[in-house]
Design a protein around this motif. Structure first.
Motif, PDB file in Angstrom:
ATOM      1  N   GLN A  96      17.412  26.845 -91.029  1.00 50.10           N
ATOM      2  CA  GLN A  96      17.211  26.083 -92.144  1.00 50.10           C
ATOM      3  C   GLN A  96      16.199  26.476 -93.414  1.00 50.10           C
ATOM      4  N   SER A  97      16.643  26.638 -94.587  1.00 49.57           N
ATOM      5  CA  SER A  97      15.109  26.724 -95.473  1.00 49.57           C
ATOM      6  C   SER A  97      14.626  25.443 -95.737  1.00 49.57           C
ATOM      7  N   ARG A  98      12.988  25.856 -95.548  1.00 51.56           N
ATOM      8  CA  ARG A  98      12.370  24.691 -95.875  1.00 51.56           C
ATOM      9  C   ARG A  98      12.617  24.258 -97.386  1.00 51.56           C
ATOM     10  N   ILE A  99      12.093  22.684 -97.332  1.00 53.05           N
ATOM     11  CA  ILE A  99      12.595  22.074 -98.537  1.00 53.05           C
ATOM     12  C   ILE A  99      11.408  21.920 -99.375  1.00 53.05           C
ATOM     13  N   ILE A 100      10.870  21.884-100.424  1.00 52.81           N
ATOM     14  CA  ILE A 100      10.315  21.939-101.651  1.00 52.81           C
ATOM     15  C   ILE A 100      10.134  21.667-102.433  1.00 52.81           C
ATOM     16  N   VAL A 101       9.123  20.135-102.716  1.00 56.35           N
ATOM     17  CA  VAL A 101       9.360  19.325-103.296  1.00 56.35           C
ATOM     18  C   VAL A 101       8.667  19.774-105.133  1.00 56.35           C
ATOM     19  N   PRO A 102       9.448  20.490-105.639  1.00 60.05           N
ATOM     20  CA  PRO A 102       8.480  21.122-107.197  1.00 60.05           C
ATOM     21  C   PRO A 102       8.299  19.291-108.056  1.00 60.05           C
ATOM     22  N   THR A 103       6.788  20.130-108.289  1.00 59.19           N
ATOM     23  CA  THR A 103       5.797  19.152-109.809  1.00 59.19           C
ATOM     24  C   THR A 103       7.386  17.913-110.574  1.00 59.19           C
ATOM     25  N   VAL A 104       8.230  18.525-111.192  1.00 55.66           N
ATOM     26  CA  VAL A 104       9.072  18.235-111.460  1.00 55.66           C
ATOM     27  C   VAL A 104      10.277  16.743-111.216  1.00 55.66           C
ATOM     28  N   MET A 116       6.841  18.770 -91.052  1.00 58.94           N
ATOM     29  CA  MET A 116       6.987  18.348 -89.423  1.00 58.94           C
ATOM     30  C   MET A 116       8.385  18.144 -89.327  1.00 58.94           C
ATOM     31  N   MET A 117       8.664  18.137 -91.476  1.00 53.85           N
ATOM     32  CA  MET A 117      10.144  18.225 -91.786  1.00 53.85           C
ATOM     33  C   MET A 117      10.972  19.707 -91.606  1.00 53.85           C
ATOM     34  N   ASN A 118       9.721  20.622 -92.344  1.00 53.77           N
ATOM     35  CA  ASN A 118      10.229  22.240 -92.288  1.00 53.77           C
ATOM     36  C   ASN A 118       9.943  22.546 -91.281  1.00 53.77           C
ATOM     37  N   ALA A 119       9.222  22.791 -90.019  1.00 49.26           N
ATOM     38  CA  ALA A 119       9.367  23.077 -89.105  1.00 49.26           C
ATOM     39  C   ALA A 119      10.131  22.758 -88.303  1.00 49.26           C
ATOM     40  N   GLU A 120      10.726  21.648 -88.440  1.00 53.33           N
ATOM     41  CA  GLU A 120      12.142  21.281 -87.995  1.00 53.33           C
ATOM     42  C   GLU A 120      13.343  22.133 -88.385  1.00 53.33           C
ATOM     43  N   LEU A 121      13.359  22.382 -89.698  1.00 51.25           N
ATOM     44  CA  LEU A 121      14.848  22.854 -90.415  1.00 51.25           C
ATOM     45  C   LEU A 121      14.854  24.432 -90.309  1.00 51.25           C
ATOM     46  N   ASN A 128      20.510  12.079-101.294  1.00 48.96           N
ATOM     47  CA  ASN A 128      21.316  12.592-102.625  1.00 48.96           C
ATOM     48  C   ASN A 128      19.958  13.748-102.591  1.00 48.96           C
ATOM     49  N   VAL A 129      18.320  12.593-103.401  1.00 47.53           N
ATOM     50  CA  VAL A 129      17.571  14.036-102.832  1.00 47.53           C
ATOM     51  C   VAL A 129      17.443  14.899-102.475  1.00 47.53           C
ATOM     52  N   MET A 130      17.241  14.326-101.252  1.00 46.42           N
ATOM     53  CA  MET A 130      16.707  15.397-100.262  1.00 46.42           C
ATOM     54  C   MET A 130      18.145  16.961-100.339  1.00 46.42           C
ATOM     55  N   THR A 131      19.058  16.411-100.274  1.00 47.74           N
ATOM     56  CA  THR A 131      20.387  17.747-101.116  1.00 47.74           C
ATOM     57  C   THR A 131      20.135  18.634-102.525  1.00 47.74           C
ATOM     58  N   LYS A 132      19.462  17.824-102.642  1.00 44.65           N
ATOM     59  CA  LYS A 132      19.463  18.471-103.884  1.00 44.65           C
ATOM     60  C   LYS A 132      17.817  19.625-103.981  1.00 44.65           C
ATOM     61  N   LEU A 133      16.972  18.974-102.875  1.00 47.88           N
ATOM     62  CA  LEU A 133      16.009  19.925-102.820  1.00 47.88           C
ATOM     63  C   LEU A 133      16.257  21.085-101.802  1.00 47.88           C
ATOM     64  N   HIS A 134      17.367  20.151-100.741  1.00 49.65           N
ATOM     65  CA  HIS A 134      17.452  22.089 -99.963  1.00 49.65           C
ATOM     66  C   HIS A 134      18.120  22.402-100.907  1.00 49.65           C
ATOM     67  N   GLN A 135      19.221  22.532-102.067  1.00 55.20           N
ATOM     68  CA  GLN A 135      19.686  23.760-102.060  1.00 55.20           C
ATOM     69  C   GLN A 135      18.521  23.707-103.845  1.00 55.20           C
ATOM     70  N   PHE A 136      17.747  23.529-103.909  1.00 53.03           N
ATOM     71  CA  PHE A 136      16.869  23.980-104.337  1.00 53.03           C
ATOM     72  C   PHE A 136      16.192  25.028-103.969  1.00 53.03           C
ATOM     73  N   SER A 137      15.350  24.737-102.929  1.00 51.02           N
ATOM     74  CA  SER A 137      14.723  25.350-102.362  1.00 51.02           C
ATOM     75  C   SER A 137      15.570  26.460-101.162  1.00 51.02           C
ATOM     76  N   ASP A 138      16.810  26.371-101.256  1.00 45.46           N
ATOM     77  CA  ASP A 138      17.546  27.494-100.976  1.00 45.46           C
ATOM     78  C   ASP A 138      16.631  28.602-101.448  1.00 45.46           C
ATOM     79  N   ASN A 139      16.727  28.486-102.695  1.00 50.87           N
ATOM     80  CA  ASN A 139      17.174  29.431-103.668  1.00 50.87           C
ATOM     81  C   ASN A 139      15.805  30.161-104.187  1.00 50.87           C
ATOM     82  N   LEU A 140      14.585  29.825-103.022  1.00 55.79           N
ATOM     83  CA  LEU A 140      13.191  30.581-103.078  1.00 55.79           C
ATOM     84  C   LEU A 140      12.991  31.511-102.046  1.00 55.79           C
ATOM     85  N   TYR A 141      13.291  32.428-102.283  1.00 54.28           N
ATOM     86  CA  TYR A 141      12.844  33.643-101.562  1.00 54.28           C
ATOM     87  C   TYR A 141      12.615  34.857-102.046  1.00 54.28           C
ATOM     88  N   GLY A 142      11.868  35.904-101.602  1.00 52.32           N
ATOM     89  CA  GLY A 142      11.688  37.086-102.398  1.00 52.32           C
ATOM     90  C   GLY A 142      10.640  37.768-102.033  1.00 52.32           C
TER      91      GLY A 142
END
Length: 103
Positions: A26-34, A16-21, A57-71
């Motif tokens: 906006q880029s979706r937020i992905i939570v990596p295993t690490v 639901m959060m990613n659908a709104e993003l 803070n966590v969601m900001t970091k995850l959004h920054q990480f996820s914004d680099n997932l493309y291609g």
């Protein structure tokens, strides 16, 4: 914990959060295993202490990480995720955010 459903289904909440993003272009937020434990701990802090700062803070970091997932090159993306330690267990590594340039 903080979830929109009584059963605590975080997957549905993240869908639901990613659908709104996506709707907000906006880029979706992905939570990596690490980063899974950091994410869960931030949720607990929000729930138990009513303190949103750790979650923000966590969601900001995850959004920054996820914004680099493309291609479209799966191997390139897989290598990028490995370089970020995305597949590692939280006890073995930390998330590394590597900014990528869109070509």
């Amino acid at each position: 914990e903080v979830h929109p459903f009584n059963d605590g289904n975080g997957r549905i909440a993240r869908v639901m959060m990613n659908a709104e993003l996506v709707r907000a272009d906006q880029s979706r937020i992905i939570v990596p295993t690490v980063f899974r434990e950091d994410y869960i701990l931030a949720l607990r802090k929000l729930t138990r202490h009513k303190d949103p700062l750790a979650y923000i803070n966590v969601m900001t970091k995850l959004h920054q990480f996820s914004d680099n997932l493309y291609g479209t090159d799966f191997t390139e993306l897989k290598n990028y995720l490995a370089a970020c330690n995305a597949y590692e267990e939280p006890s073995q590594a930390k998330l590394q955010i590597i900014d990528r340039d869109i070509l």
